[in-house]
Design a protein around this motif. Structure first.
Motif, PDB file in Angstrom:
ATOM      1  N   PHE A  42       0.968  -1.139   0.105  1.00 35.46           N
ATOM      2  CA  PHE A  42      -0.105  -0.111   0.168  1.00 35.46           C
ATOM      3  C   PHE A  42       0.865   1.230   0.089  1.00 35.46           C
ATOM      4  N   PHE A  43       2.049   1.136   0.755  1.00 35.66           N
ATOM      5  CA  PHE A  43       2.770   2.462   0.849  1.00 35.66           C
ATOM      6  C   PHE A  43       4.080   2.297   0.012  1.00 35.66           C
ATOM      7  N   PHE A  44       4.071   1.442  -1.074  1.00 36.11           N
ATOM      8  CA  PHE A  44       5.426   1.210  -1.634  1.00 36.11           C
ATOM      9  C   PHE A  44       5.620   2.403  -2.312  1.00 36.11           C
ATOM     10  N   ASN A  45       5.240   3.186  -2.976  1.00 34.31           N
ATOM     11  CA  ASN A  45       5.548   4.515  -3.757  1.00 34.31           C
ATOM     12  C   ASN A  45       6.002   5.412  -2.635  1.00 34.31           C
ATOM     13  N   ARG A  46       5.590   5.502  -1.516  1.00 31.32           N
ATOM     14  CA  ARG A  46       6.010   6.471  -0.791  1.00 31.32           C
ATOM     15  C   ARG A  46       7.301   6.143  -0.049  1.00 31.32           C
ATOM     16  N   ASN A  53      17.445   4.010  -2.629  1.00 32.99           N
ATOM     17  CA  ASN A  53      16.420   2.885  -2.764  1.00 32.99           C
ATOM     18  C   ASN A  53      16.954   1.294  -2.327  1.00 32.99           C
ATOM     19  N   SER A  54      18.106   1.220  -2.527  1.00 36.19           N
ATOM     20  CA  SER A  54      18.664  -0.162  -2.194  1.00 36.19           C
ATOM     21  C   SER A  54      18.627  -0.165  -0.678  1.00 36.19           C
ATOM     22  N   SER A  55      18.931   0.630   0.338  1.00 37.62           N
ATOM     23  CA  SER A  55      18.691   0.403   1.906  1.00 37.62           C
ATOM     24  C   SER A  55      17.262   0.219   2.008  1.00 37.62           C
ATOM     25  N   THR A  56      16.484   0.825   1.086  1.00 39.94           N
ATOM     26  CA  THR A  56      15.042   0.595   1.757  1.00 39.94           C
ATOM     27  C   THR A  56      14.816  -1.015   1.213  1.00 39.94           C
ATOM     28  N   TRP A  57      15.041  -1.430   0.069  1.00 38.53           N
ATOM     29  CA  TRP A  57      14.747  -2.649  -0.163  1.00 38.53           C
ATOM     30  C   TRP A  57      15.422  -3.713   0.729  1.00 38.53           C
TER      31      TRP A  57
END
Length: 94
Positions: A42-46, A53-57
């Motif tokens: 649901f909050f993927f884009n945010r 992005n790599s640390s988020t993944w």
């Protein structure tokens, strides 16, 4: 203060996951990982708006692996406990 609340929420989630994964119904332990996947979807884009992005993944995958490993270890503990009880009952019947 904000970090303390976040840490307490994570601890409560992990304790709840541990409790649910050791119940008789194996699907109870899958509730929290499914909710986690739903919230992330649901909050993927945010979440991906940040520059790194790599640390988020990595954080997303590590958290999901932690929840699933907790579920698996809880199921194994439940099976061992159940087998121990069955062995004790069988020993009493002899």
């Amino acid at each position: 203060m904000n970090h303390i609340v976040g840490i307490l929420v994570v601890i409560i989630i992990l304790l709840t996951q541990d409790y649910l994964s050791t119940r008789k119904n194996p699907y109870l332990g899958g509730i929290i990982p499914l909710v986690y996947i739903g919230v992330i979807s649901f909050f993927f884009n945010r979440l991906m708006d940040s520059n790194d992005n790599s640390s988020t993944w990595v954080i997303l995958i590590v958290a999901l692996c932690g929840l699933l490993s907790s579920w698996i270890s809880g199921r194994e503990r439940f099976k061992k406990k159940r087998q121990k009880e069955l062995d004790r009952i069988e020993l009493q019947n002899l």
